[in-house]
Structure formats: structure tokens, C-alpha cells
Design a protein around this motif. Structure first.
Motif, PDB file in Angstrom:
ATOM      1  N   THR A  55       2.122  -1.496  -6.469  1.00  0.00           N
ATOM      2  CA  THR A  55       2.371  -3.150  -6.357  1.00  0.00           C
ATOM      3  C   THR A  55       1.039  -3.359  -5.920  1.00  0.00           C
ATOM      4  OG1 THR A  55       4.501  -2.956  -5.377  1.00  0.00           O
ATOM      5  CG2 THR A  55       3.150  -4.970  -5.138  1.00  0.00           C
ATOM      6  N   LYS A  56       0.040  -2.675  -5.048  1.00  0.00           N
ATOM      7  CA  LYS A  56      -1.357  -2.910  -4.569  1.00  0.00           C
ATOM      8  C   LYS A  56      -2.102  -3.003  -5.717  1.00  0.00           C
ATOM      9  CE  LYS A  56      -4.659  -1.706  -1.631  1.00  0.00           C
ATOM     10  NZ  LYS A  56      -5.324  -1.255  -0.661  1.00  0.00           N
ATOM     11  N   VAL A  57      -2.227  -2.132  -6.876  1.00  0.00           N
ATOM     12  CA  VAL A  57      -2.731  -2.131  -8.030  1.00  0.00           C
ATOM     13  C   VAL A  57      -2.646  -2.916  -9.248  1.00  0.00           C
ATOM     14  CG1 VAL A  57      -3.454   0.048 -10.091  1.00  0.00           C
ATOM     15  CG2 VAL A  57      -2.803   0.641  -7.717  1.00  0.00           C
ATOM     16  N   LEU A  58      -1.386  -3.357  -8.954  1.00  0.00           N
ATOM     17  CA  LEU A  58      -0.737  -4.347  -9.610  1.00  0.00           C
ATOM     18  C   LEU A  58      -1.486  -5.631  -9.223  1.00  0.00           C
ATOM     19  CD1 LEU A  58       0.735  -5.580 -12.698  1.00  0.00           C
ATOM     20  CD2 LEU A  58       2.551  -5.940 -10.298  1.00  0.00           C
ATOM     21  N   ARG A  59      -1.035  -5.988  -7.896  1.00  0.00           N
ATOM     22  CA  ARG A  59      -1.997  -7.223  -7.706  1.00  0.00           C
ATOM     23  C   ARG A  59      -3.147  -7.716  -7.714  1.00  0.00           C
ATOM     24  NH1 ARG A  59       0.196  -6.857  -2.922  1.00  0.00           N
ATOM     25  NH2 ARG A  59       1.521  -8.304  -3.515  1.00  0.00           N
ATOM     26  N   GLU A  60      -4.334  -6.226  -7.923  1.00  0.00           N
ATOM     27  CA  GLU A  60      -5.448  -5.680  -8.085  1.00  0.00           C
ATOM     28  C   GLU A  60      -5.512  -6.950  -9.545  1.00  0.00           C
ATOM     29  OE1 GLU A  60      -6.651  -2.492  -6.483  1.00  0.00           O
ATOM     30  OE2 GLU A  60      -7.339  -2.777  -4.214  1.00  0.00           O
ATOM     31  N   ARG A  61      -5.406  -6.299  -9.535  1.00  0.00           N
ATOM     32  CA  ARG A  61      -5.314  -5.912 -11.587  1.00  0.00           C
ATOM     33  C   ARG A  61      -4.870  -7.585 -12.021  1.00  0.00           C
ATOM     34  NH1 ARG A  61      -9.359  -2.842 -14.240  1.00  0.00           N
ATOM     35  NH2 ARG A  61      -8.515  -0.658 -13.171  1.00  0.00           N
ATOM     36  N   ILE A  62      -4.230  -8.420 -11.737  1.00  0.00           N
ATOM     37  CA  ILE A  62      -3.384  -9.217 -12.281  1.00  0.00           C
ATOM     38  C   ILE A  62      -4.525 -10.383 -11.912  1.00  0.00           C
ATOM     39  CG2 ILE A  62      -2.093 -10.801 -11.665  1.00  0.00           C
ATOM     40  CD1 ILE A  62       0.406  -8.620 -12.235  1.00  0.00           C
ATOM     41  N   GLU A  63      -4.759 -10.236 -10.721  1.00  0.00           N
ATOM     42  CA  GLU A  63      -5.588 -11.016 -10.089  1.00  0.00           C
ATOM     43  C   GLU A  63      -7.322 -10.863  -9.636  1.00  0.00           C
ATOM     44  OE1 GLU A  63      -5.083 -11.237  -5.932  1.00  0.00           O
ATOM     45  OE2 GLU A  63      -2.306 -11.899  -6.187  1.00  0.00           O
ATOM     46  N   ASN A  64      -8.183 -10.105 -10.776  1.00  0.00           N
ATOM     47  CA  ASN A  64      -9.090  -9.255 -11.266  1.00  0.00           C
ATOM     48  C   ASN A  64      -9.446  -9.427 -10.183  1.00  0.00           C
ATOM     49  OD1 ASN A  64      -8.351  -9.786 -13.936  1.00  0.00           O
ATOM     50  ND2 ASN A  64      -8.979 -12.193 -13.899  1.00  0.00           N
ATOM     51  N   LYS A  65      -9.439  -8.251  -9.273  1.00  0.00           N
ATOM     52  CA  LYS A  65     -10.137  -7.673  -7.744  1.00  0.00           C
ATOM     53  C   LYS A  65     -10.559  -6.641  -7.968  1.00  0.00           C
ATOM     54  CE  LYS A  65      -7.132 -11.049  -5.108  1.00  0.00           C
ATOM     55  NZ  LYS A  65      -6.298 -10.504  -3.698  1.00  0.00           N
ATOM     56  N   VAL A  66     -10.125  -6.418  -9.199  1.00  0.00           N
ATOM     57  CA  VAL A  66     -11.219  -4.616  -9.693  1.00  0.00           C
ATOM     58  C   VAL A  66     -12.676  -4.917  -9.141  1.00  0.00           C
ATOM     59  CG1 VAL A  66     -10.540  -2.421 -10.687  1.00  0.00           C
ATOM     60  CG2 VAL A  66      -9.144  -3.858 -10.396  1.00  0.00           C
ATOM     61  N   ASN A  67     -13.495  -4.087  -8.431  1.00  0.00           N
ATOM     62  CA  ASN A  67     -14.665  -4.321  -8.526  1.00  0.00           C
ATOM     63  C   ASN A  67     -15.299  -3.941  -9.607  1.00  0.00           C
ATOM     64  OD1 ASN A  67     -17.474  -4.737  -7.881  1.00  0.00           O
ATOM     65  ND2 ASN A  67     -17.131  -3.506  -5.875  1.00  0.00           N
ATOM     66  N   SER A  68     -16.182  -4.655 -10.457  1.00  0.00           N
ATOM     67  CA  SER A  68     -16.412  -4.652 -11.712  1.00  0.00           C
ATOM     68  C   SER A  68     -17.554  -3.891 -11.339  1.00  0.00           C
ATOM     69  CB  SER A  68     -16.473  -5.419 -13.139  1.00  0.00           C
ATOM     70  OG  SER A  68     -17.534  -6.679 -12.111  1.00  0.00           O
ATOM     71  N   GLN A  69     -18.530  -4.015 -10.190  1.00  0.00           N
ATOM     72  CA  GLN A  69     -19.456  -3.556 -10.133  1.00  0.00           C
ATOM     73  C   GLN A  69     -20.140  -1.890 -10.088  1.00  0.00           C
ATOM     74  OE1 GLN A  69     -22.577  -5.257  -9.873  1.00  0.00           O
ATOM     75  NE2 GLN A  69     -21.227  -7.143 -10.407  1.00  0.00           N
TER      76      GLN A  69
END
Length: 309
Positions: A178-192
């Protein structure tokens, strides 16, 4: 140096959720100079796990997608004729790297598989009669899909034995997924870019320190009892080789080092024995008929051996 590794593991776990054990086993494998066979269904983060490790260690990373038409030269490299200079030049392949992801290794024929496995064992590549050394830190992670076998070329047992570990990637827990899903949907994955925690020179020093971890004679005897029992037990059709005992011994040193100790305990052996044996043994027909898995059978076998004091 252990503090640097501890920080690296903590950072690693912020990028890869739900794989704490496999993360440490990957690090243990690269510390010993071994290689890993990584098995898991598509979409479980195998590529990201390996790419992240390369970034954290400051090493070069290449990925090869294995296909039925892949040639050995596509991996190792080839000689080409430079018409402008009127001479032959060596074009090195993607195998010249620190960390190599061999994606779906069972998708390519045996000849191409053998080219990779030879380089893993010898740490050198021959191109048109000329030999080239691979980097001192050379780590191969080969992936397999356990649910799709059409059009594949399964690795023979003798070739699987070249891998230190076989790791299985399971789905994360509900909370972690669920944490992975939330990060992806909310675009919280760091692209740096992922920051580098070590460099290859520092990693070489850590390897030397790890090799000083002590294994008592009683623990060595414990390893041999486990390996030899796989050959004697009726639960197995084929047992483990001497290379398996060496793999368990070296991996236990790395695990003890990662755990902050300078000596190996029987508990270290129990942890690394399963991934070191699961691809090196074959269940007997009657054990398979009873519905037992390789991991369950290995655990039962280890549990039957008295633990040294």
C-alpha cells in the motif's frame, strides 16, 4: 567500515520496501564475490533492487535483456574493422561493468548462457583470441520468471551451481505494498539520482575486513554435516556439491560481518544455507509427491542436525 554498510542498508530499505532479508543477502553475495540467481514474478521490483544497489555502491551498472536471438558476442563484445584507420578494434560488450543484470537468463539458448557463466567463473573474457580482465568488483544478478516456461531454456543444474545464492522475491506485505502504491499515485517517488554511499576502493577494503571473520572448526563441521546429509537423505534425489559448502562458509562470514560480529555462529549458517542450497539440490520423487517444497525440506534437514555449542 561497518557503520558505512549499516547506513547503506538503511538507505537501501527506503527505496526497496518489504525485502529486508533479500537486501542483506544481496550485499552478502557481492561481499564474497559471488553471484545471484533472482527469481520472482514480473512487477516485483527485481530490476530496481539491483539498479539501486549499483547506485549506492558507486559502481557501473548494465542491464541485458536476454532473448532467443541474443549472441555471445552481444554480451562479451567483438572485433570490428575500422575502415578509416585500416585496423581492427575491440568493441567491449556490456559485461564490462561492476554490476550486471542478466534479465530473464532462461530466455536465451545454452551457448549464450555459457558465455556469461564462463565470465562469472573466470572473471575474464576472450574476444577473438585476446583476453580481457573484468573489474575486480564484478557482480552478476540473473533473473528468472517462475511462472512462464514456454520458449525458455532452463539453466542446467551444473550451471545453477555457479551462483552463490538463489533468492526468491515474494510480494510485500499489505502495508508495504500500500505504501508503494501511495507513493506512485501521489508521485512521491524521488526522481533524483540515488546518492552514492561508497566507492569501489572503499568496498575493496570492506571485503578485506570481511575475510578476517573467524569460523571455528565446530561451525565448519556443522556446514559439512548439512551438505553431506543432503547427499545421504532420502528426501533428496541429488545432494549439494563441495562448492555448496564453500558458498555457505563464505556467505556466513559476510552475514556475520553485516551483523556486526567478527565470528560466525550456527545461526548465521541457518540463515544463508537455504538460499545457498535451494538451487543445488533436487527433491526425490516421493518427497515431491508428499507436497513438500525445497525450502521446507532444507529447513527440516537443518533442524535435524545438532547445533554446535
Amino acid at each position: 567500515m561497518r557503520q558505512e554498510l549499516t547506513s547503506l542498508i538503511e538507505q537501501y530499505e527506503t527505496h526497496i520496501h518489504g525485502q529486508s532479508l533479500n537486501i542483506k543477502l544481496l550485499l552478502a553475495s557481492i561481499l564474497t564475490g559471488g553471484h545471484v540467481l533472482l527469481e520472482g514474478v514480473p512487477g516485483t521490483g527485481k530490476t530496481k533492487m539491483v539498479r539501486t544497489l549499483a547506485s549506492l555502491l558507486g559502481g557501473t551498472f548494465h542491464r541485458i535483456q536476454f532473448t532467443p536471438d541474443l549472441l555471445p558476442s552481444d554480451i562479451t563484445g567483438s572485433m570490428i574493422y575500422n575502415m578509416k584507420e585500416g585496423s581492427f578494434q575491440t568493441l567491449k560488450g556490456p559485461i564490462f561493468t561492476n554490476i550486471l543484470l542478466a534479465d530473464e537468463i532462461n530466455r536465451t539458448p545454452a551457448k549464450t548462457q555459457a558465455a556469461l557463466l564462463e565470465a562469472m567463473e573466470e572473471k575474464q573474457v576472450t574476444i577473438q583470441g585476446e583476453t580481457f580482465e573484468l573489474p575486480d568488483v564484478f557482480f552478476v544478478v540473473a533473473t528468472q520468471n517462475p511462472i512462464e516456461f514456454e520458449g525458455t531454456y532452463p539453466l542446467p543444474e551444473a550451471q545453477q551451481d555457479r551462483f552463490l545464492f538463489k533468492l526468491t522475491i515474494d510480494f510485500p506485505s499489505l502495508e508495504e505494498e500500500t505504501k508503494v502504491l501511495r507513493e506512485r499515485i501521489e508521485n512521491k517517488v524521488n526522481s533524483q539520482p540515488i546518492p552514492t554511499f561508497l566507492d569501489m576502493d572503499t568496498f575493496a577494503i570492506i571485503r578485506k575486513e570481511m575475510e578476517q571473520v573467524t569460523i571455528r572448526d565446530s561451525v565448519l563441521e556443522y556446514i559439512m554435516k548439512i551438505v553431506r546429509l543432503t547427499r545421504e537423505s532420502e528426501m533428496f534425489r541429488f545432494g549439494a556439491s563441495t562448492r555448496a559448502a564453500i558458498a555457505i562458509g563464505k556467505a556466513s562470514q559476510a552475514w556475520a560481518y553485516l551483523s556486526g560480529r567478527d565470528y560466525v555462529t550456527p545461526d548465521d549458517i541457518k540463515i544463508v544455507a537455504r538460499p545457498a542450497l535451494r538451487h543445488r539440490v533436487q527433491l526425490s520423487p516421493h518427497t515431491e509427491l508428499e507436497g513438500a517444497t525445497v525450502d521446507q525440506t532444507i529447513a527440516e534437514l537443518i533442524g535435524s542436525i545438532p547445533v554446535p555449542r
